[in-house]
Motif scaffolding. Sequence first.
Motif, PDB file in Angstrom:
ATOM      1  N   THR A 322       2.360 -14.442  29.299  1.00  0.00           N
ATOM      2  CA  THR A 322       1.167 -15.026  28.682  1.00  0.00           C
ATOM      3  C   THR A 322       0.625 -14.049  27.645  1.00  0.00           C
ATOM      4  OG1 THR A 322      -0.162 -14.109  30.452  1.00  0.00           O
ATOM      5  CG2 THR A 322       0.475 -16.408  30.682  1.00  0.00           C
ATOM      6  N   VAL A 323      -0.050 -14.605  26.643  1.00  0.00           N
ATOM      7  CA  VAL A 323      -0.559 -13.768  25.556  1.00  0.00           C
ATOM      8  C   VAL A 323      -2.035 -14.075  25.376  1.00  0.00           C
ATOM      9  CG1 VAL A 323      -0.151 -13.023  23.187  1.00  0.00           C
ATOM     10  CG2 VAL A 323       1.639 -14.199  24.438  1.00  0.00           C
ATOM     11  N   GLU A 324      -2.825 -13.058  25.199  1.00  0.00           N
ATOM     12  CA  GLU A 324      -4.262 -13.287  25.050  1.00  0.00           C
ATOM     13  C   GLU A 324      -4.802 -12.494  23.864  1.00  0.00           C
ATOM     14  OE1 GLU A 324      -6.549 -14.301  28.023  1.00  0.00           O
ATOM     15  OE2 GLU A 324      -5.074 -14.204  29.649  1.00  0.00           O
ATOM     16  N   ILE A 325      -5.752 -13.102  23.174  1.00  0.00           N
ATOM     17  CA  ILE A 325      -6.487 -12.389  22.135  1.00  0.00           C
ATOM     18  C   ILE A 325      -7.431 -11.427  22.861  1.00  0.00           C
ATOM     19  CG2 ILE A 325      -8.314 -12.694  20.415  1.00  0.00           C
ATOM     20  CD1 ILE A 325      -6.865 -15.228  19.535  1.00  0.00           C
ATOM     21  N   ALA A 326      -7.382 -10.156  22.500  1.00  0.00           N
ATOM     22  CA  ALA A 326      -8.064  -9.133  23.300  1.00  0.00           C
ATOM     23  C   ALA A 326      -9.558  -9.392  23.442  1.00  0.00           C
ATOM     24  CB  ALA A 326      -7.809  -7.763  22.675  1.00  0.00           C
ATOM     25  N   SER A 327     -10.205  -9.863  22.367  1.00  0.00           N
ATOM     26  CA  SER A 327     -11.659 -10.053  22.448  1.00  0.00           C
ATOM     27  C   SER A 327     -12.023 -11.186  23.410  1.00  0.00           C
ATOM     28  CB  SER A 327     -12.220 -10.340  21.056  1.00  0.00           C
ATOM     29  OG  SER A 327     -11.561 -11.452  20.507  1.00  0.00           O
ATOM     30  N   GLU A 328     -11.122 -12.138  23.611  1.00  0.00           N
ATOM     31  CA  GLU A 328     -11.348 -13.211  24.574  1.00  0.00           C
ATOM     32  C   GLU A 328     -11.073 -12.720  25.985  1.00  0.00           C
ATOM     33  OE1 GLU A 328     -12.501 -16.425  24.291  1.00  0.00           O
ATOM     34  OE2 GLU A 328     -13.111 -15.542  22.390  1.00  0.00           O
ATOM     35  N   PHE A 329      -9.995 -12.004  26.108  1.00  0.00           N
ATOM     36  CA  PHE A 329      -9.560 -11.514  27.421  1.00  0.00           C
ATOM     37  C   PHE A 329     -10.664 -10.698  28.095  1.00  0.00           C
ATOM     38  CE2 PHE A 329      -7.733  -7.973  29.819  1.00  0.00           C
ATOM     39  CZ  PHE A 329      -6.948  -8.648  30.737  1.00  0.00           C
ATOM     40  N   ARG A 330     -11.337  -9.869  27.306  1.00  0.00           N
ATOM     41  CA  ARG A 330     -12.298  -8.914  27.872  1.00  0.00           C
ATOM     42  C   ARG A 330     -13.418  -9.579  28.656  1.00  0.00           C
ATOM     43  NH1 ARG A 330     -14.344  -4.917  23.330  1.00  0.00           N
ATOM     44  NH2 ARG A 330     -15.597  -4.164  25.083  1.00  0.00           N
ATOM     45  N   TYR A 331     -13.842 -10.746  28.191  1.00  0.00           N
ATOM     46  CA  TYR A 331     -15.046 -11.319  28.798  1.00  0.00           C
ATOM     47  C   TYR A 331     -14.782 -12.580  29.613  1.00  0.00           C
ATOM     48  CZ  TYR A 331     -17.141  -7.880  25.836  1.00  0.00           C
ATOM     49  OH  TYR A 331     -17.469  -6.678  25.272  1.00  0.00           O
ATOM     50  N   LYS A 332     -13.504 -12.879  29.866  1.00  0.00           N
ATOM     51  CA  LYS A 332     -13.234 -14.121  30.587  1.00  0.00           C
ATOM     52  C   LYS A 332     -13.167 -13.900  32.097  1.00  0.00           C
ATOM     53  CE  LYS A 332      -8.936 -15.787  30.538  1.00  0.00           C
ATOM     54  NZ  LYS A 332      -7.536 -16.061  30.214  1.00  0.00           N
ATOM     55  N   GLU A 333     -13.444 -12.683  32.538  1.00  0.00           N
ATOM     56  CA  GLU A 333     -13.277 -12.305  33.942  1.00  0.00           C
ATOM     57  C   GLU A 333     -11.858 -12.634  34.388  1.00  0.00           C
ATOM     58  OE1 GLU A 333     -16.513 -13.686  36.411  1.00  0.00           O
ATOM     59  OE2 GLU A 333     -17.911 -13.470  34.741  1.00  0.00           O
ATOM     60  N   PRO A 334     -10.881 -12.006  33.750  1.00  0.00           N
ATOM     61  CA  PRO A 334      -9.487 -12.371  34.009  1.00  0.00           C
ATOM     62  C   PRO A 334      -9.046 -12.007  35.426  1.00  0.00           C
ATOM     63  CG  PRO A 334      -9.606 -10.379  32.684  1.00  0.00           C
ATOM     64  CD  PRO A 334     -11.007 -10.878  32.817  1.00  0.00           C
ATOM     65  N   LEU A 335      -8.172 -12.835  35.967  1.00  0.00           N
ATOM     66  CA  LEU A 335      -7.599 -12.530  37.275  1.00  0.00           C
ATOM     67  C   LEU A 335      -6.346 -11.700  37.039  1.00  0.00           C
ATOM     68  CD1 LEU A 335      -7.947 -16.020  39.007  1.00  0.00           C
ATOM     69  CD2 LEU A 335      -9.420 -14.007  39.251  1.00  0.00           C
ATOM     70  N   LEU A 336      -6.354 -10.494  37.540  1.00  0.00           N
ATOM     71  CA  LEU A 336      -5.213  -9.603  37.280  1.00  0.00           C
ATOM     72  C   LEU A 336      -4.537  -9.246  38.592  1.00  0.00           C
ATOM     73  CD1 LEU A 336      -6.926  -7.255  34.679  1.00  0.00           C
ATOM     74  CD2 LEU A 336      -5.240  -9.030  34.223  1.00  0.00           C
ATOM     75  N   SER A 337      -3.201  -9.349  38.609  1.00  0.00           N
ATOM     76  CA  SER A 337      -2.514  -8.931  39.834  1.00  0.00           C
ATOM     77  C   SER A 337      -1.475  -7.878  39.499  1.00  0.00           C
ATOM     78  CB  SER A 337      -1.892 -10.134  40.541  1.00  0.00           C
ATOM     79  OG  SER A 337      -0.942 -10.705  39.693  1.00  0.00           O
ATOM     80  N   LYS A 338      -1.192  -7.052  40.493  1.00  0.00           N
ATOM     81  CA  LYS A 338      -0.383  -5.853  40.243  1.00  0.00           C
ATOM     82  C   LYS A 338       1.084  -6.149  39.941  1.00  0.00           C
ATOM     83  CE  LYS A 338      -3.394  -2.641  42.412  1.00  0.00           C
ATOM     84  NZ  LYS A 338      -3.881  -2.143  43.657  1.00  0.00           N
ATOM     85  N   ASP A 339       1.498  -7.402  40.132  1.00  0.00           N
ATOM     86  CA  ASP A 339       2.888  -7.708  39.761  1.00  0.00           C
ATOM     87  C   ASP A 339       2.962  -8.138  38.283  1.00  0.00           C
ATOM     88  OD1 ASP A 339       1.704 -10.168  39.931  1.00  0.00           O
ATOM     89  OD2 ASP A 339       3.256 -11.089  41.185  1.00  0.00           O
ATOM     90  N   THR A 340       1.904  -7.853  37.530  1.00  0.00           N
ATOM     91  CA  THR A 340       1.900  -8.167  36.090  1.00  0.00           C
ATOM     92  C   THR A 340       2.051  -6.879  35.280  1.00  0.00           C
ATOM     93  OG1 THR A 340       0.453 -10.061  36.451  1.00  0.00           O
ATOM     94  CG2 THR A 340       0.523  -9.176  34.217  1.00  0.00           C
ATOM     95  N   LEU A 341       2.960  -6.909  34.345  1.00  0.00           N
ATOM     96  CA  LEU A 341       3.107  -5.783  33.415  1.00  0.00           C
ATOM     97  C   LEU A 341       2.233  -6.085  32.199  1.00  0.00           C
ATOM     98  CD1 LEU A 341       4.586  -3.192  32.420  1.00  0.00           C
ATOM     99  CD2 LEU A 341       6.360  -4.693  31.503  1.00  0.00           C
TER     100      LEU A 341
END
Length: 604
Positions: A322-341
């Motif tokens: 998946t690809v995200e625009i950084a300024s959007e990513f920062r404030y979307k409260e992203p769900l991050l899991s450790k199996d993601t590079l």
Amino acid sequence: MCGIVGYIGNKNTKGILIEGLKELEYRGYDSAGIAVLQDDKLEVFKAVGKIKNLEEKVLQNTTCCVTPNEMSTGIGHTRWATHGKPTEFNAHPHLGIYSYVVHNGIIENYKELKEELTHAGHIFVSQTDTEVIVHLFEFYFNQSNDAQKAFDETIKRLEGAYSILLITKSEPHKIFFMKHGSPLAVAKGNDDGEIYFASSDAPLIGLANDVVYLEDGVSGVASVGNIEFSDEVKWTTLPQNKLFAQKDGYRFFMEKEIYEQKDVVIDTMMGRLKNDEINFDELDKSIIEGINEIKICACGTSYHAGLTASYLFERLSKIRCTVEIASEFRYKEPLLSKDTLFIVISQSGETADTLEALKMAKNAGLKSIAVCNVDNSSMTRVADATILLRAGIEKGVASTKAFSTQTVVLWMMALYFGKTRNVLSTEKLKTELQTLKNVPNSLKVESQLHEKCRRLSKRYLHGHGFFFIGRDVFYPLALEGALKLKEISYLHAEGYPAGEMKHGPIALADPELFTIALMPQHLHYDKIKSNVEELSARDSTICAISPISFELSDDFILTAETNHYMLEFFEMLVVLQLFSMEISVRLGNDVDMPRNLAKSVTVE
Ligand code: F6R
């Protein structure tokens, strides 16, 4: 990109070298150094950061080679880090026991050579590829006691691209030189017998008139009033305009950077693309272990490279991306899991939004990689690993060569991960590697192609908007084409997935809506063709870019026949860059410094 200067004569050698290096500052660098030799007195100075740091060191510690009427030889270098951090140890000139070398380019087989020389008792102090050259020279000199022979033996062993200057106490009045791949010029000074070297014209202007731009494979040795070449050379007259020289004769830095893409991608691939495999010294194979997803974060052009890569990662590494625009990513409260590079892409390595996104991923415990052009930039310091683009400094505000080198790096990463995860057959890898090797050819600007873009540009200076359309990886390329046009022409342009036009935007179609259609032969040609036909039926003005002629287009730019869509991608990239630039020129805009934009966006 690194710079080289050299001097033989009876002036203030250190001063000449430092002034020469200042003329090369515009190329970008992160450390600098000089070495001078007068009879058996050898002095070296190195400093990280600006040339004034080097200059201060020289002024404080000088014991020789500043007073006129004493003959001395000297070499100098500005380094843009590619192998190893920007430190004094890694700065050039590199020392053996009694010789110094400066080098531009990359020695591909340096690891093998270093191992061999270490066994023979040579001690290395830097992490660079360059240091092997001077040790190899001394290894051969110790056997033959003949500097010329030792230099010839040395260059025979080097693989890669390089231009080299070498000085040695064993022949204190000479500079040995070699050019293979990276530029190097030698010039006769205006005063008696003096000789200058430089990797581009700017340091030579005003000091010399006659110059030889060395051809690949030419080596030689220079001493006062005498230069011996290994082959025939052609003397020419130096241009006298410095800014013109800094732009290598191009009108704009952007133009120069478009033209040099074919060369910089060779540096990008060097040492990483070997025979039938991809190798990233910077990556530990374990970085992909336990990873089920890749998330890319970036801004602007770098985001477009990321979007292109998402197709390649899923296709070649069989990994969700998946690809995200950084300024959007920062404030979307992203769900991050450790199996993601987590991969960030940035030319500057300083873009605030991307940097903050990277910090968030780090804090959440994700493994991270920065794909970046500037070593030691903030992102390279935060990420677990960095892959450098090796594009050299990009001066034009509108990014060009950063995008092409980013795409090449990410494509190679997709192949590397595909192979590591055992999802890519040897046969497929082989074809992809062969294609990668042809990328420089696809990025080469053919003069007819440039002329065609220049002529067509006059028809696209008005209208109520541009749609750049493409499918698959040609969709992010369409986004990039539209962004380039917006930035430097100030005309409204949008990039769109071709298949999506019928879901709304086609309502805008009329003769004043310009459609720039990317129609590659080797990726969904029939699909894109019918999308363009729909627009043509509604009277949109169409400029098609394709290797297959298309009768419904109003304008047509013919690209070369190839056997792979990625080669079409790179040629079309060049077309889009040139097209935007020529429109901007006709509109009388500042191509290199468009209004309202900054090269590095370090604020939110
Ligand atoms: C476009 C351009 C910008 C940058 C963006 C990200 O031509 O230059 O869109 O791509 O500001 O910058 P970096 O790559 O330095 O993070």
